[in-house]
Structure formats: structure tokens, C-alpha cells
Write a protein that holds these residues in place. Structure first.
Motif, PDB file in Angstrom:
ATOM      1  N   VAL A 103       0.687  -1.164   0.077  1.00 36.65           N
ATOM      2  CA  VAL A 103      -0.108  -0.076  -0.092  1.00 36.65           C
ATOM      3  C   VAL A 103       0.938   1.269   0.033  1.00 36.65           C
ATOM      4  N   ALA A 104       1.956   1.325   0.776  1.00 39.54           N
ATOM      5  CA  ALA A 104       2.793   2.638   0.959  1.00 39.54           C
ATOM      6  C   ALA A 104       3.562   2.556  -0.543  1.00 39.54           C
ATOM      7  N   THR A 105       3.910   1.655  -1.058  1.00 37.44           N
ATOM      8  CA  THR A 105       4.597   1.689  -2.577  1.00 37.44           C
ATOM      9  C   THR A 105       3.690   2.195  -3.520  1.00 37.44           C
ATOM     10  N   VAL A 106       2.470   1.810  -3.543  1.00 34.18           N
ATOM     11  CA  VAL A 106       1.352   2.291  -4.583  1.00 34.18           C
ATOM     12  C   VAL A 106       1.043   3.663  -4.244  1.00 34.18           C
ATOM     13  N   ASP A 107       0.856   4.018  -2.902  1.00 31.78           N
ATOM     14  CA  ASP A 107       0.602   5.626  -2.627  1.00 31.78           C
ATOM     15  C   ASP A 107       1.517   6.432  -2.925  1.00 31.78           C
ATOM     16  N   ALA A 108       2.856   6.135  -2.585  1.00 26.92           N
ATOM     17  CA  ALA A 108       3.913   6.860  -2.838  1.00 26.92           C
ATOM     18  C   ALA A 108       4.241   6.948  -4.692  1.00 26.92           C
ATOM     19  N   THR A 109       4.016   5.928  -5.134  1.00 26.97           N
ATOM     20  CA  THR A 109       4.281   5.990  -6.787  1.00 26.97           C
ATOM     21  C   THR A 109       3.063   6.940  -7.553  1.00 26.97           C
ATOM     22  N   ARG A 110       1.745   6.566  -6.708  1.00 27.42           N
ATOM     23  CA  ARG A 110       0.379   7.626  -7.245  1.00 27.42           C
ATOM     24  C   ARG A 110       0.955   8.894  -6.984  1.00 27.42           C
ATOM     25  N   ALA A 111       1.712   9.502  -5.935  1.00 23.77           N
ATOM     26  CA  ALA A 111       1.891  10.732  -5.702  1.00 23.77           C
ATOM     27  C   ALA A 111       3.082  11.180  -6.243  1.00 23.77           C
ATOM     28  N   GLY A 112       3.826  10.543  -7.294  1.00 23.77           N
ATOM     29  CA  GLY A 112       4.701  11.012  -8.011  1.00 23.77           C
ATOM     30  C   GLY A 112       6.396  10.543  -7.710  1.00 23.77           C
ATOM     31  N   GLN A 113       6.289   9.759  -6.572  1.00 22.13           N
ATOM     32  CA  GLN A 113       7.684   9.502  -5.840  1.00 22.13           C
ATOM     33  C   GLN A 113       7.975   7.973  -6.254  1.00 22.13           C
ATOM     34  N   ALA A 114       9.267   8.042  -6.236  1.00 20.07           N
ATOM     35  CA  ALA A 114      10.033   6.777  -6.864  1.00 20.07           C
ATOM     36  C   ALA A 114      10.345   5.892  -5.614  1.00 20.07           C
ATOM     37  N   VAL A 115       9.957   4.703  -5.538  1.00 20.85           N
ATOM     38  CA  VAL A 115      10.215   3.840  -4.442  1.00 20.85           C
ATOM     39  C   VAL A 115      11.297   2.630  -4.876  1.00 20.85           C
ATOM     40  N   VAL A 116      12.507   2.628  -4.438  1.00 14.96           N
ATOM     41  CA  VAL A 116      13.285   1.723  -4.836  1.00 14.96           C
ATOM     42  C   VAL A 116      13.902   1.103  -3.607  1.00 14.96           C
ATOM     43  N   PRO A 117      14.652  -0.225  -3.683  1.00 12.80           N
ATOM     44  CA  PRO A 117      15.386  -0.703  -2.242  1.00 12.80           C
ATOM     45  C   PRO A 117      16.454   0.108  -2.228  1.00 12.80           C
ATOM     46  N   ALA A 118      16.893   0.295  -0.986  1.00 13.37           N
ATOM     47  CA  ALA A 118      18.075   1.044  -0.530  1.00 13.37           C
ATOM     48  C   ALA A 118      19.494   0.596  -1.513  1.00 13.37           C
ATOM     49  N   GLU A 119      19.483  -0.525  -1.404  1.00 15.05           N
ATOM     50  CA  GLU A 119      20.644  -1.188  -2.236  1.00 15.05           C
ATOM     51  C   GLU A 119      20.653  -0.806  -3.724  1.00 15.05           C
ATOM     52  N   VAL A 120      19.488  -0.900  -4.195  1.00 14.84           N
ATOM     53  CA  VAL A 120      19.287  -0.228  -5.682  1.00 14.84           C
ATOM     54  C   VAL A 120      19.680   1.027  -5.928  1.00 14.84           C
TER      55      VAL A 120
END
Length: 205
Positions: A103-120
């Protein structure tokens, strides 16, 4: 914003749809994901589990008019995450993520943010990536043959190696490209233009 879930397992799609619908999202499972993803006000949760799904991501990303994509990785290695981002994914998540992370990933992406693992993220910032120069003609030919569906045994027979030796050579090639699987290697080759005949590759005359 409409949200598509594209995954080969119907039960997984239903589970994701249930979680996201409860969080207030409108979820669909389109029959033609590419056409669906090129319309406005849409977002896609795409599981990258086969060449066709990586190709869909690449088409959406390269078109310039594709919807934001959350790449769901069955292989959550740094190399796979880098490949997904470079192919056009806005966010990257592991397939075994929990409901709160989903849910957090979808919400953030919908808001225009990029969510990636820290290592990536660290690899992207540091400029880490595969060594894509200096591939031999044989290596490029093997990639084209893998993309055409050849097995390791068929490759070995054509190249004059034992199947075990061919397997070792391919594993070394995957490491050189910064990938771990045949699928990722084919996608990398596609992105670099190595699947074209030599005379048609960029920079080759």
C-alpha cells in the motif's frame, strides 16, 4: 487513478486487488496491458517473471507516454532492480512484500515519488552497473540465440562446447552484464541493440 495488476497467477492478482481496493484504489486486470497502460490517469503493478513482462515494461518506458509502473520482482537482486529502473519502472518492489509495504509503495508512486530498495538506490547513485562494453562476437551471438529460444544444449552443440562448459560460459556472461538470469540477459541485450544483426547495431558500419 486506475491501477492495473499484471501477474501470471490469478490468485495473486485477486489478493493484491483485495488489499488495494480496501485501501481505496480502483483495481483492474486488463486483457491488453500495453494499450491499457498508454491511457491517461493509470498506473500498473507489473510482475517481471518472463521475457514478455520485461518487454512490456520496456515498451511502456520507451514510449514516453506509458503509465507509471511498479516493477514487482521475483528476483529481488540489485542487478534485477537496476535493470527494471533502466527499463522504465518508476518504483521497484519484491513480490513477497507485505500488505503495508504494498500500500505504501502504491500510494507513494501515485503521488509521483519513486520507491526503490536502498541497495538499488545506492547502486544508481554510485553509478554501479554492468560492464556492457567489450562483448565478443560469440557472446553477442549467444545472446541472440538465447532470445530466439535456444536451449543451453543447442547453444553448446552449435558452438562446439560441452553442455557443462556452455553453462559456465553463460554464467560468466551474465556476471559480466550484471544480471543473474537468462531473462535479464536477454532484456539487457535488447536494450543495448545486441539482438540486431551486427551490421544493423548502433555504431557498427
Amino acid at each position: 487513478m486506475l491501477l492495473a495488476v499484471v501477474d501470471p497467477l490469478p490468485m495473486y492478482c485477486r489478493g493484491i486487488a483485495t488489499v488495494l481496493s480496501a485501501a481505496g484504489h480502483i483495481v483492474e486486470q486488463p486483457g491488453e496491458p500495453l494499450a491499457w497502460g498508454r491511457r491517461d490517469d493509470r498506473m500498473m503493478l507489473l510482475t517481471l517473471d518472463a521475457v514478455s513482462s520485461w518487454d512490456l515494461l520496456h515498451q511502456l518506458g520507451s514510449a514516453g507516454d506509458g503509465c507509471p509502473v511498479i516493477a514487482v520482482l521475483t528476483d529481488d537482486s540489485v542487478a534485477a532492480g537496476l535493470t527494471a529502473v533502466r527499463a522504465g519502472a518508476q518504483s521497484v518492489a519484491a513480490r513477497q512484500m507485505d500488505e503495508a509495504t504494498l500500500v505504501a509503495t502504491v500510494d507513494a508512486t501515485r503521488a509521483g515519488q519513486a520507491v526503490v530498495p536502498a541497495e538499488v538506490l545506492a547502486a544508481l547513485i554510485g553509478g554501479a552497473g554492468p560492464e556492457t562494453r567489450h562483448l565478443t562476437a560469440d557472446q553477442q551471438r549467444w545472446l541472440r540465440q538465447l532470445a530466439a529460444g535456444m536451449t543451453v544444449a543447442q547453444l553448446a552443440d552449435r558452438a562446439g562446447y560441452s553442455e557443462r562448459a556452455m553453462f559456465r560460459l553463460l554464467q560468466a556472461l551474465y556476471r559480466q552484464l550484471g544480471v543473474r538470469t537468462r531473462i535479464e540477459a536477454v532484456i539487457r541485450a535488447q536494450q543495448q541493440g545486441w539482438l540486431l544483426p551486427t551490421s544493423e547495431q548502433p555504431g557498427v558500419t
